[in-house]
Design an enzyme around this catalytic site. Structure first.
Site, mmCIF file in Angstrom:
data_model
loop_
_atom_site.group_PDB
_atom_site.id
_atom_site.type_symbol
_atom_site.label_atom_id
_atom_site.label_comp_id
_atom_site.label_asym_id
_atom_site.label_seq_id
_atom_site.Cartn_x
_atom_site.Cartn_y
_atom_site.Cartn_z
ATOM 1 N N HIS A 467 2.656 1.131 -4.765
ATOM 2 C CA HIS A 467 1.312 0.535 -4.711
ATOM 3 C C HIS A 467 0.968 0.123 -3.278
ATOM 4 O O HIS A 467 -0.074 0.524 -2.731
ATOM 5 C CB HIS A 467 1.271 -0.696 -5.638
ATOM 6 C CG HIS A 467 -0.037 -1.424 -5.632
ATOM 7 N ND1 HIS A 467 -0.965 -1.293 -6.640
ATOM 8 C CD2 HIS A 467 -0.587 -2.296 -4.743
ATOM 9 C CE1 HIS A 467 -2.027 -2.046 -6.364
ATOM 10 N NE2 HIS A 467 -1.820 -2.668 -5.215
ATOM 11 N N GLU A 468 1.849 -0.665 -2.664
ATOM 12 C CA GLU A 468 1.576 -1.130 -1.300
ATOM 13 C C GLU A 468 1.580 0.040 -0.309
ATOM 14 O O GLU A 468 0.827 0.053 0.669
ATOM 15 C CB GLU A 468 2.581 -2.201 -0.869
ATOM 16 C CG GLU A 468 2.528 -3.483 -1.702
ATOM 17 C CD GLU A 468 1.137 -4.086 -1.820
ATOM 18 O OE1 GLU A 468 0.300 -3.907 -0.903
ATOM 19 O OE2 GLU A 468 0.859 -4.724 -2.857
ATOM 20 N N HIS A 471 -1.841 1.540 -0.250
ATOM 21 C CA HIS A 471 -2.702 0.816 0.699
ATOM 22 C C HIS A 471 -2.368 1.241 2.128
ATOM 23 O O HIS A 471 -3.244 1.428 2.965
ATOM 24 C CB HIS A 471 -2.464 -0.698 0.590
ATOM 25 C CG HIS A 471 -3.135 -1.364 -0.570
ATOM 26 N ND1 HIS A 471 -4.476 -1.217 -0.845
ATOM 27 C CD2 HIS A 471 -2.654 -2.226 -1.513
ATOM 28 C CE1 HIS A 471 -4.785 -1.944 -1.912
ATOM 29 N NE2 HIS A 471 -3.694 -2.568 -2.335
ATOM 30 N N HIS A 474 -3.893 4.441 3.140
ATOM 31 C CA HIS A 474 -5.328 4.258 3.382
ATOM 32 C C HIS A 474 -5.551 3.803 4.831
ATOM 33 O O HIS A 474 -6.512 4.217 5.487
ATOM 34 C CB HIS A 474 -5.859 3.193 2.400
ATOM 35 C CG HIS A 474 -7.329 3.263 2.152
ATOM 36 N ND1 HIS A 474 -7.979 2.396 1.312
ATOM 37 C CD2 HIS A 474 -8.293 4.095 2.632
ATOM 38 C CE1 HIS A 474 -9.271 2.688 1.290
ATOM 39 N NE2 HIS A 474 -9.487 3.712 2.082
#
Length: 674
Positions: A467-468, A471, A474
């Site tokens: 998940h991190e 990010h 991105h």
């Protein structure tokens, strides 16, 4: 002259952490604020007619030294803080807030911005330039540029106070987390606890020069305890301690701070002409209004509640059959969920953990990124870091060009707040023909290695890492001209799409085969375990959905109505009433440690996790239809979403990637709710 006010003469212009002296921060902030003021004054005092280049563009590129210093300081204040850092944070926060207000409320600067904005139809701007112009104009209008002088003064007071309250809120939660420990000396009290968690607790006790085992409120210590310890009274003790952080009669109580923050946010919104703080925030979100958010949350609630009630009844009956538990309490939830999961799927986190050695999982995330986006990660040892635990990587594209610097910081320690997050030390942007590449960091609190075992992750920690890392991608793959539109600078209810979509690869046999290997034998995770992971993915999903909706509804209750809050606990209980399954615990209150909305940036935005789940399920369904490593789909995702930042409205970007607007069907199907 402080190193903090100079250009860093380091590899890739990385932060020279080891050379930074704490006592130099305050002076460096003062100097960099002055430098940024001079840049703003140059824009205001220009005798040239306002243009996009000399006003809007110049404004976006201004204050870069200050931004860089702020990101270094405040990132360290979250990941490696000390009493001295916290004291400086309390001093510099009002300075930064005041400077921000000096810009936002400057009439002469706003006049120049408005002149360009009013002429926008004649300017032949690119999509990114038009977005930047719109954002700059709204940034002034939404932050008080149109207010009378007395109202501007009050706005400044509110912003300064809010910035300080938010800092203190976080400091109190961290202090409460650090101040508690459960010291156990009788080994029989540890019955049920896995060997790794037991060893970590023994190591912690040893480091504090005491006999026995120590447990804390840090996730890697807390979660195994409440999940596996057979002794119900001890689970209760730790769970209540966790739930009463900043809700005790001591200096770290956050009840008054919560009331003040909510009241000031409401007053600020009203000053600016908005009905509530939520109306103000949501104007710049995909969801657009509190009505739409509440309708979205209640729609999912309606679909999830029957499933959640069935699951809770099933769990209660199971606990009664197994141990004669008459009433299921909050400290029983994780324990009996784990037992029921083992019974239904014969799947135990402890059986899975040997296949999830941290280094392997991290390399797995790197390999997934390489297969999808053609980037590679190379650990380097000549880049400065702020703690020995931190790892540093150069990220390269297929032509060996630098894409980003990546910092990974994975273990809990005293100066680090709980949770997991992505942040950056330097943004990506293009200036003077140079594409400045970003410096991105993932900070987590995973199970640390022990004296006999490497760091072995629970499956939940595996999905957190992915998940991190989503990010992180991105931020790393950003490719925009302007810093304020780069990377994760997107609408808040869009920012969770890249992170949540990455979690999907953790459930796919093809992806797991790349990294889920036994840390001792090297054996790939057995197919039956993979099938069980997939089967159990929607286990108690109704209850999990209700829990997440409860946080979103609480957030909207705080921020979507103008109301005086007399008692924080009573307010919270009423707001979460529709989603409550467990009996209330009188000593506990969640709001006073709800850092996402009172310290982080999620106020009126907690719903965005669920909102982004709709996007991520819909997006991943596109991959599944065409192959989870389909390079063509991955390139569309990179080119239309990851690299574009906030240069265009997110729904337009999503449609360019997917060819249509997202539908909730994929999420409801994945969650087993339809």
């Amino acid at each position: 002259m402080s190193i903090l006010t100079q250009v860093f003469e380091t590899k890739h212009n990385t932060a020279p952490f080891s050379k930074i002296k704490i006592e130099e921060y305050l002076n460096a902030f003062q100097q960099n604020i002055e430098k940024a003021r001079d840049e703003i004054d140059a824009i205001i005092n220009s005798t040239e007619t306002p243009t996009f280049e000399n006003t809007i563009e110049a404004l976006d590129y201004s204050g870069q030294e200050l931004d860089r210093l702020s990101s270094i300081f405040f990132n360290l204040n979250s990941a490696e803080t000390s009493d001295e850092m916290q004291k400086i944070a309390q001093e510099v926060t009002p300075l930064i807030t005041e400077f921000g207000n000096d810009i936002a409320l400057n009439e002469d600067l706003f006049k120049r911005v408005k002149a360009v904005y009013d002429d926008r139809t004649n300017l032949k701007l690119s999509t990114e330039q038009a977005t930047l112009l719109d954002k700059k104009y709204k940034g002034f209008a939404r932050n008080g540029a149109l207010l009378s002088e007395d109202k501007k003064t009050r706005l400044r007071e509110i912003d300064t106070e809010l910035a300080k309250l938010s800092l203190t809120f976080g400091e109190n939660v961290l202090a409460e987390t650090n101040n508690y420990q459960l010291h156990i000396t009788n080994e029989s009290d540890l019955k049920g606890l896995p060997e790794g968690a037991k060893e970590a607790a023994a190591d912690l006790a040893k480091s504090k020069n005491v006999e026995g085992w120590i447990f804390t409120l840090d996730f890697p210590s807390y979660v195994p305890f409440v999940t596996y310890i057979d002794n119900r009274e001890l689970r209760k003790e730790l769970a209540i301690a966790y739930g009463k952080k900043s809700f005790q009669n001591n200096d770290f109580n956050n009840e008054e701070i919560v009331k003040k923050i909510v009241a000031l946010r409401h007053e600020r919104a009203n000053l600016l002409g908005y009905e509530t703080h939520a109306h103000f925030v949501l104007e710049e979100r995909m969801a657009q209004s509190p009505t739409k958010v509440l309708s979205f949350l209640n729609d999912i609630l309606e679909k999830a509640k029957p499933a959640a009630k069935r699951e809770f009844e099933q769990l209660s009956n199971f606990a009664k059959e197994l141990d004669g538990i008459e009433k299921l309490e909050k400290w029983d939830g994780a324990y009996y969920s784990e037992k029921l999961k083992q019974k239904l799927f014969n799947l135990d986190d402890e059986v899975l953990k040997p296949y999830f050695k941290l280094e392997n999982v991290l390399n797995g995330a790197f390999t997934v990124a390489e297969k999808l986006f053609g980037i590679t990660f190379h650990e380097v040892f000549d880049i400065d870091k702020y703690h020995p635990d931190v790892q540093t990587f150069e990220v390269l594209d297929e032509n060996k060009n630098l894409v980003a610097i990546f910092y990974a910081d994975f273990f809990p320690r005293k100066g680090k707040r709980n949770g997991a997050w992505m942040t950056s030390f330097k943004p990506q942007y293009i200036k003077g023909g140079t594409n400045e590449r970003p410096h991105v960091s993932n900070v987590c609190n995973f199970t640390p290695p022990t004296s006999t075992k490497p760091s072995l992750l629970t499956f939940n920690e595996v999905t957190t890492l992915f998940h991190e890392f989503g990010h992180g991608l991105h931020g790393m793959l950003a490719n925009t001209t302007y810093p304020s539109l780069s990377g994760t600078s997107v609408f808040w209810d869009f920012v969770e799409l890249p992170s949540q979509v990455m979690e999907n690869w953790c459930y796919e046999p093809e992806a797991l085969a790349l990294f889920a290997k036994h840390y001792e034998t090297g054996e790939i995770i057995p197919q039956e375990y993979v099938e069980k992971i997939k089967e159990s993915a929607s286990f108690l999903e109704g209850m999990a959905t209700l829990r997440q909706l409860s946080f979103g509804l609480l957030d909207m209750e705080y921020h979507g109505k103008n109301q005086a809050i007399e008692n924080v606990k009573a307010f919270e209980k009423q707001a979460m009433g529709d989603t409550s399954l467990y009996p209330d615990v009188a000593e506990n209150c969640m709001s006073v440690s709800f850092s996402h909305i009172f310290q982080g940036g999620y106020s009126s935005g907690y719903y965005s996790y669920k909102w982004a789940e709709v996007l991520d399920a819909d997006a991943f369904a596109y991959f599944q239809e065409n192959g989870i490593f389909n390079r063509e789909i991955a390139t569309k995702f990179k080119d239309n979403i990851l690299s574009k930042g906030g240069t265009e409205h997110p729904m337009e970007l999503y449609k360019k990637f997917r060819g249509q607007e997202p539908k909730p069907d994929a999420l409801l199907k994945r969650a087993g709710l339809i």
